[in-house]
Design a protein around this motif. Structure first.
Motif, mmCIF file in Angstrom:
data_model
loop_
_atom_site.group_PDB
_atom_site.id
_atom_site.type_symbol
_atom_site.label_atom_id
_atom_site.label_comp_id
_atom_site.label_asym_id
_atom_site.label_seq_id
_atom_site.Cartn_x
_atom_site.Cartn_y
_atom_site.Cartn_z
ATOM 1 N N ARG A 167 -9.458 -1.479 8.531
ATOM 2 C CA ARG A 167 -9.740 -2.545 7.569
ATOM 3 C C ARG A 167 -10.962 -3.346 8.014
ATOM 4 N NH1 ARG A 167 -9.078 -6.737 4.307
ATOM 5 N NH2 ARG A 167 -8.606 -8.721 5.269
ATOM 6 N N PHE B 77 -8.644 -1.497 2.322
ATOM 7 C CA PHE B 77 -9.360 -2.737 2.003
ATOM 8 C C PHE B 77 -8.380 -3.905 1.883
ATOM 9 C CE2 PHE B 77 -12.170 -5.255 -1.021
ATOM 10 C CZ PHE B 77 -13.138 -5.524 -0.072
ATOM 11 N N LEU B 78 -7.207 -3.612 1.330
ATOM 12 C CA LEU B 78 -6.191 -4.653 1.152
ATOM 13 C C LEU B 78 -5.311 -4.820 2.387
ATOM 14 C CD1 LEU B 78 -4.998 -3.898 -2.488
ATOM 15 C CD2 LEU B 78 -6.287 -5.907 -1.733
ATOM 16 N N GLY B 79 -5.470 -3.921 3.369
ATOM 17 C CA GLY B 79 -4.600 -3.992 4.548
ATOM 18 C C GLY B 79 -3.201 -3.455 4.279
ATOM 19 N N LEU B 80 -3.081 -2.526 3.342
ATOM 20 C CA LEU B 80 -1.774 -1.930 3.036
ATOM 21 C C LEU B 80 -1.608 -0.645 3.852
ATOM 22 C CD1 LEU B 80 -1.841 -2.222 -0.874
ATOM 23 C CD2 LEU B 80 -0.733 -3.774 0.741
ATOM 24 N N GLU B 81 -0.517 -0.543 4.555
ATOM 25 C CA GLU B 81 -0.253 0.642 5.374
ATOM 26 C C GLU B 81 -0.175 1.867 4.468
ATOM 27 O OE1 GLU B 81 2.946 0.573 8.611
ATOM 28 O OE2 GLU B 81 3.709 2.014 7.154
ATOM 29 N N SER C 64 1.202 4.707 4.694
ATOM 30 C CA SER C 64 2.195 5.715 5.075
ATOM 31 C C SER C 64 2.689 6.526 3.881
ATOM 32 C CB SER C 64 3.371 5.050 5.786
ATOM 33 O OG SER C 64 3.829 3.932 5.063
ATOM 34 N N SER C 65 2.793 5.880 2.731
ATOM 35 C CA SER C 65 3.324 6.615 1.577
ATOM 36 C C SER C 65 2.305 7.601 1.019
ATOM 37 C CB SER C 65 3.761 5.648 0.478
ATOM 38 O OG SER C 65 2.655 4.914 0.000
ATOM 39 N N ARG D 169 2.660 11.536 2.567
ATOM 40 C CA ARG D 169 3.717 12.510 2.272
ATOM 41 C C ARG D 169 4.036 12.486 0.780
ATOM 42 N NH1 ARG D 169 6.103 8.035 4.857
ATOM 43 N NH2 ARG D 169 7.366 6.901 3.350
ATOM 44 N N PRO E 23 5.962 12.070 -2.570
ATOM 45 C CA PRO E 23 5.085 12.316 -3.723
ATOM 46 C C PRO E 23 3.792 11.478 -3.712
ATOM 47 C CG PRO E 23 6.828 10.820 -4.354
ATOM 48 C CD PRO E 23 6.993 11.075 -2.895
ATOM 49 N N ASN F 8 2.979 8.380 -3.374
ATOM 50 C CA ASN F 8 2.916 7.169 -4.190
ATOM 51 C C ASN F 8 2.119 6.076 -3.482
ATOM 52 O OD1 ASN F 8 4.540 8.202 -6.173
ATOM 53 N ND2 ASN F 8 6.418 7.506 -5.191
ATOM 54 N N PRO F 9 1.256 5.397 -4.196
ATOM 55 C CA PRO F 9 0.599 4.241 -3.582
ATOM 56 C C PRO F 9 1.578 3.077 -3.448
ATOM 57 C CG PRO F 9 -0.049 4.445 -5.880
ATOM 58 C CD PRO F 9 0.837 5.617 -5.582
ATOM 59 N N VAL F 10 1.202 2.086 -2.650
ATOM 60 C CA VAL F 10 2.049 0.889 -2.531
ATOM 61 C C VAL F 10 2.031 0.116 -3.837
ATOM 62 C CG1 VAL F 10 2.313 -1.326 -1.338
ATOM 63 C CG2 VAL F 10 1.757 0.730 -0.038
ATOM 64 N N ILE F 11 0.858 0.041 -4.451
ATOM 65 C CA ILE F 11 0.767 -0.628 -5.750
ATOM 66 C C ILE F 11 -0.258 0.113 -6.593
ATOM 67 C CG2 ILE F 11 -0.932 -2.322 -4.886
ATOM 68 C CD1 ILE F 11 0.487 -4.243 -7.019
ATOM 69 N N ARG F 12 0.025 0.212 -7.861
ATOM 70 C CA ARG F 12 -0.867 0.912 -8.774
ATOM 71 C C ARG F 12 -1.677 -0.053 -9.643
ATOM 72 N NH1 ARG F 12 -0.463 4.713 -12.471
ATOM 73 N NH2 ARG F 12 0.852 3.361 -13.715
#
Lengths: 523, 523
Positions: free
Chosen positions: B145, B185-189, B191-192, B195, B197, B199-203
């Motif tokens: 980041r 950029f947002l500092g979101l891990e 991990s999702s 693997r 499916p 999926n992002p943390v937020i769409r």
């Protein structure tokens, strides 16, 4: 004091058991979580950035999560069921003292109380000198803000340690204070408070994240500063109105918050009028020879024996006396007047038959406690100048009360309650306050010493969204009356310098006491 | 490219001449200011804390002020009329490159462009290796980041210096990127994203203050990250759709954004379907012996003389050649195939009558440029392995195109446009791309090389609130198709490894070229 409220804080927790499919479908974590919350019957929610940042870690180890929600925003996501642990803090940012109460936002229980001196005092005892300092140099505003913030954070640290609560579990803070403390806490330059018409930069209540303000609770938590009434009537006064219930009262009531500036409110649930007057720091111990704050060793109440003129007093913490705090000064004036040791103009009776009354520079003094008993090793006295200082203070307070009553079309006897708040420690004798003409003459049982109503009101706003709305409406609804522009104030003030008053018929109770006075001192 | 939009940015400025009475009445600064704004015909506004902090200073010297307003919030108050100076920045956060355009939010003019390498490359060239690094240690996410943020801030500094704009005058930023860059950029891990499916943390699109993200524009300014489509289809793709106009097109169109992961969109204004395939970094210069990015010295186009088999090429900046960039690789494959230097399976024709074709380890190589002309001092060649690598890449891209067309029920000839975006520098020969079977066989004039459409789309979102809404709706509306779960993909891919294809009737144009090939190499 403070009234019970339904516990419905802005921040609340929602425990959710998420479906296994959350991590397998085509939704993002955020969508899945918000949908699960919606299915749990919660309305539409948004996610804060910091909550988003928690999602991958939390959801990788648990499908059992607890959301902290504030004002429709998920501000935190924790693994497991932590719904029983949600805390808030009510803060009173006083000119001389910062007080905090840590409260459970689940059941409303108060878990710890703490306070500290306001370290801004190094830059001036009173509001005016701090405004002057703030405007005096480029870094001064920041310096005052830093000092205040550090003190607040010290109080928070103490509260959390005492209650066994992690700072990250504190998700809400409500901070009330006078307009200057409000401005300094937010980093707003108080230049407009330095000159008429003393308008604040902002009056409305506002919420800022703890991160933005640097307050040591959960950084995503919300710090709320309730609305102000006017330049010299801050959100602490709004909290007072809320805590005393004046604003909901059917019978007319008066609220007198004594300090260097004294705020007076008069009204009932139909409407409230307010004013502020400069009453000086005498009752807080300043400008009085042996005046002290309501601290350990302060004489807080006293009686004078009418026969022997000996003094009987009570001391905070039963320590050796170090001086008189505000409540004892009021008792002293009342007792000295009732026993002919001062006259209606506050002149010491140097002919009184007691060794406690003696000549001294500037017109004599009365010995309250002898040096051998005192913690200071010196006689604790009340001088002619001290009495004059106290009369100026009480006169300003009464004049403000009188004008507020008149504006509401009220007579003293119509008042259902007179609430007294302010720097009096835990005690104030209502009879003494009426006897010297500081408060309107109402039966003693209608005078309620309200203690720190500011923090109690802050706690109500913290616990109840309805109280929060009420506070906003109150600040909006209170009609502020500018005493400095009122042509009646000066005459009211001059008449009130007398004990009890130039028009003593206003004080029938005091007059009954006066009838018992030795003839020699009657005016 | 990028289409013209009506300039209606989220942030705008309002010049106000305040009445003299503002500072004299009983209103707070905030109330007076907001009322004056309301009287100027603006709707209800709120004040940010930082704007409040500016009020005393600004109003003490001027009654002529300019508000910067974003999404109903006053985020800044300046003295005088500064309404002509309001800037925004469009950012493309690429895996390998950060690109920024500085734009006037008053008239939409682009004032400066700048870019820098993405310094995260030290922790891996491609997305997968950066995700792996991010999840590998506790400080790694922060490190990625920090690197990204520093690069963005360097770009901003360059932009501002070039245009003579103060960073504090930049009040809006729109940053698009693939899902990993968005998360980092947002500092979101991420991990999702590692693997299925994926999926992002937020769409959804979201806005964060520059202060919270640490972006070096006005701290009260707004940084907007448009919505994502899915784990491997980021907001850069949404920006592509917007900039090309595919989403508004009446005729069906295809958008192919070539990169290590290639995104393909097919559709029209009635609906869009999308997928992402791993096409490898060959066209970006990696895994190809003399492959380079589209930098100075890169051969970017080439022709082979059918008679002499000599090579004619063009070089970026007319420098000495250092290698082939993606567009030249595509030309090379097409020209070599047309001239019988490789067969339909990509095998080098070692019997070709030119000294440029020679034996080498792993099956031979073709010399594109001789060492005496080269900037590297070595022969620049395309090896048998290079050709295979490139065929794998083009096959993945075509297979994705083919499946997208089928899902939309489209034939290649029905496509009104094929937009190609990605790491090709400023040039791509459409005929070559069709000849090798990388793109569906459409007339060359329908193939549009779209350049950096991501930053162009970001600029549209920056300039137009309508484009911002469209982007959100687009991300929501695009139907994402998971290729890795599609049973047809593998066969499509295998068939597409041929030049132009195992079913050559899909490529009539290529077949016409093939008819001109020397008989010996025809399959």
């Amino acid at each position: 004091m403070g009234r019970p409220v339904e516990v419905s804080p802005l921040a609340w927790k929602l425990h959710l058991s998420l479906p296994e499919t959350l991590l397998k479908g085509g939704e993002s974590y955020a969508e899945g979580l918000l949908r699960a919350a919606e299915e749990a019957g919660v309305g539409e929610l948004r996610l804060s950035l910091s909550a988003m940042r928690q999602l991958p870690k939390v959801l990788s180890s648990a499908l059992d999560v607890t959301l902290t929600i504030s004002d429709g925003r998920v501000i935190s996501v924790e693994g497991g069921d932590t719904s029983g642990r949600l805390y808030g803090v009510a803060l009173d940012l006083g000119t001389s003292k910062i007080v905090g109460h840590l409260v459970s936002l689940v059941d409303g229980e108060t878990l710890a109380m703490a306070s500290t001196e306001n370290p801004q005092a190094v830059h001036g005892e009173d509001i005016i000198s701090r405004i002057t300092f703030a405007l005096d140099g480029p870094g001064n505003l920041d310096e005052l803000r830093r000092l205040l913030l550090e003190a607040v954070n010290r109080v928070l640290e103490t509260l959390c340690a005492e209650a066994g609560v992690a700072p990250g579990e504190v998700y809400e803070a409500v901070a009330v204070g006078n307009t200057l403390m409000h401005h300094l806490f937010l980093g707003l330059e108080p230049s407009s408070l330095a000159r008429a018409p003393f308008n604040p930069v902002i009056r409305q209540g506002l919420s800022v994240t703890a991160r933005e303000l640097g307050v040591a609770i959960n950084p995503a938590g919300n710090v709320h500063l309730p609305a102000l009434v006017a330049g010299f009537v801050g959100s602490d006064a709004v909290a007072d109105l809320l805590a005393t219930g004046l604003c909901d009262s059917e019978a007319p009531a008066l609220l007198v918050d004594v300090g260097t500036n004294t705020e007076v409110f008069a009204g009932d649930r139909e409407g409230v009028v307010a004013c502020s007057c400069a009453s000086g720091p005498a009752f807080e111990g300043a400008h009085v020879s042996h005046g002290v704050k309501a601290v350990s060793g302060a004489i807080e109440r006293l009686r004078i024996d009418p026969e022997t003129l000996e003094v009987d007093y009570e001391i905070i913490d039963d320590a050796k006396p170090i001086g008189l705090c505000g409540s004892a000064m009021i008792d002293a004036l009342a007792e000295m007047w009732k026993n002919g040791l001062i006259d209606d103009l506050g002149r010491l009776n140097l002919d009184a038959e007691t060794s406690r009354m003696r000549a001294a520079a500037d017109g004599g003094e009365f010995v309250v406690a002898w040096s051998d008993a005192a913690g200071t090793g010196r006689d604790i006295t009340l001088t002619q100048r001290d009495v004059e200082e106290l009369l100026l203070a009480k006169a300003a307070i009464y004049a403000a009360c009188s004008i507020m009553l008149r504006r509401q079309g009220l007579k003293a006897e119509e008042l259902g309650r007179v609430y007294v708040a302010g720097a009096f420690g835990s005690y104030l004798d209502p009879e003494s306050a009426v006897a010297i003409g500081m408060l309107p003459d109402v039966p003693a049982e209608r005078i309620v010493f309200a203690g720190n109503t500011a923090v109690a009101g802050a706690r109500m706003i913290l616990l109840s969204t309805e109280a929060r709305r009420t506070a906003e409406a109150l600040a909006e609804g209170v009609r502020y009356h500018e005493l400095s522009l009122d042509p009646e104030f000066n005459r009211e003030f001059l008449n009130a310098v007398f004990i009890p008053h130039k028009e003593p018929e206003r004080f029938p109770t005091a007059l009954r006491l006066a009838r018992r006075r030795p003839r020699s001192t009657r005016s």
